[in-house]
Design an enzyme around this catalytic site. Structure first.
Site, PDB file in Angstrom:
ATOM      1  N   CYS A  86       0.843  -1.197   0.000  1.00  0.00           N
ATOM      2  CA  CYS A  86       0.000   0.000   0.000  1.00  0.00           C
ATOM      3  C   CYS A  86       0.884   1.255   0.000  1.00  0.00           C
ATOM      4  O   CYS A  86       1.547   1.531  -0.984  1.00  0.00           O
ATOM      5  CB  CYS A  86      -0.975  -0.042   1.173  1.00  0.00           C
ATOM      6  SG  CYS A  86      -2.368   1.109   0.992  1.00  0.00           S
ATOM      7  N   HIS A 203      -3.692  -5.513   0.981  1.00  0.00           N
ATOM      8  CA  HIS A 203      -3.066  -5.878   2.252  1.00  0.00           C
ATOM      9  C   HIS A 203      -3.177  -7.385   2.544  1.00  0.00           C
ATOM     10  O   HIS A 203      -4.169  -7.833   3.129  1.00  0.00           O
ATOM     11  CB  HIS A 203      -3.728  -5.111   3.400  1.00  0.00           C
ATOM     12  CG  HIS A 203      -3.488  -3.643   3.379  1.00  0.00           C
ATOM     13  ND1 HIS A 203      -2.413  -3.051   4.004  1.00  0.00           N
ATOM     14  CD2 HIS A 203      -4.180  -2.641   2.792  1.00  0.00           C
ATOM     15  CE1 HIS A 203      -2.463  -1.746   3.817  1.00  0.00           C
ATOM     16  NE2 HIS A 203      -3.519  -1.471   3.086  1.00  0.00           N
ATOM     17  N   GLU A 205      -1.549  -8.869   4.841  1.00  0.00           N
ATOM     18  CA  GLU A 205      -1.414  -9.020   6.293  1.00  0.00           C
ATOM     19  C   GLU A 205      -2.756  -8.934   7.012  1.00  0.00           C
ATOM     20  O   GLU A 205      -2.843  -9.278   8.201  1.00  0.00           O
ATOM     21  CB  GLU A 205      -0.441  -7.979   6.848  1.00  0.00           C
ATOM     22  CG  GLU A 205      -0.954  -6.552   6.947  1.00  0.00           C
ATOM     23  CD  GLU A 205      -0.836  -5.758   5.661  1.00  0.00           C
ATOM     24  OE1 GLU A 205      -1.005  -4.524   5.716  1.00  0.00           O
ATOM     25  OE2 GLU A 205      -0.583  -6.365   4.598  1.00  0.00           O
TER      26      GLU A 205
END
Length: 229
Positions: A86, A203, A205
């Site tokens: 990002c 993302h 994660e």
């Protein structure tokens, strides 16, 4: 594998990234303040998401001139692995470590939603636990994620197999509406020529534990955990 996460003023996703890395590696990553310049001993350097310097000027433009970036360029030059997610992707582009630009979303709105990514390139540390063509879910959370490059650069990325991930429908189709931010050729992430630097807009994660709603992103970190093993 020894990992470090760079922290800039305004970055806000370093703890999410730390959770993802520790789940896969079993060890907490080192937090690196942006004024530090010693990255010795690290196999992986991660630049996480957020709003470095409040996204003033352009997203990532100010962070690209922080002291740590010279050390990150040196880490890349000696073959170290770098992941930018990002805002991290935006910083890598602004720093000249990856080509192109991240422009305002085509809708001119901040996007916060799920998307689906297709693995376009195998044989890298980042994709070693995925299959080429595999589709997985990830989270979008950005206002400037519209990947742009001139046609010659896009052709080179395609021809050299440097497109890492592409926005697709849940069943794997590449259609314009799957890239809700307007990214050229549905590109969600790209590699450096040596395949050791990855810039990725969504993302992974955010999905590394069932309590988060799934583990779709965990294979990326499991692959990185094998670095220098």
């Amino acid at each position: 594998m020894k990992a470090g996460i760079v922290v800039f003023p305004g970055i806000n996703r370093e703890r999410d990234m730390a959770i993802a890395l520790e789940r896969s590696t079993g060890a907490p990553p080192r937090m690196i303040w942006h004024r530090e310049t010693d990255l010795a001993g690290l196999d992986l350097v991660v630049i996480p998401g957020g709003f470095s310097y409040g996204d003033y000027l352009r997203c990532g433009a100010m962070a690209a001139h922080s002291p740590v970036m010279d050390a990150i360029r040196a880490h890349a030059a000696r073959g170290g692995h770098i992941l930018g997610v990002c805002n991290g992707f935006q910083i890598l582009v602004e720093a000249g470590l990856l080509p192109g630009a991240l422009l305002r979303n085509a809708s001119l709105r901040f996007l916060s939603c799920d998307c689906w990514l297709r693995v376009e390139r195998g044989g890298t540390a980042f994709a070693s636990r995925f299959q080429v063509g595999q589709v997985f879910r990830a989270a979008m959370a950005h206002g400037d994620g519209n990947y742009f490059a001139d046609p010659a650069t896009l052709d080179r990325l395609e021809g050299e197999g440097l497109v890492a991930f592409r926005y697709v429908t849940p069943d794997g189709k590449v259609v314009p509406e799957a890239a809700r931010n307007g990214s050229a050729r549905n590109i969600a992430g790209i590699y450096s020529p040596n395949l050791r630097v990855l810039g990725l807009m969504p993302h992974p994660e955010d999905l590394v534990d069932p309590l988060m709603g799934g583990e779709d992103g965990k294979p990326l970190f499991d692959g990185l955990a094998a670095l220098a093993a």
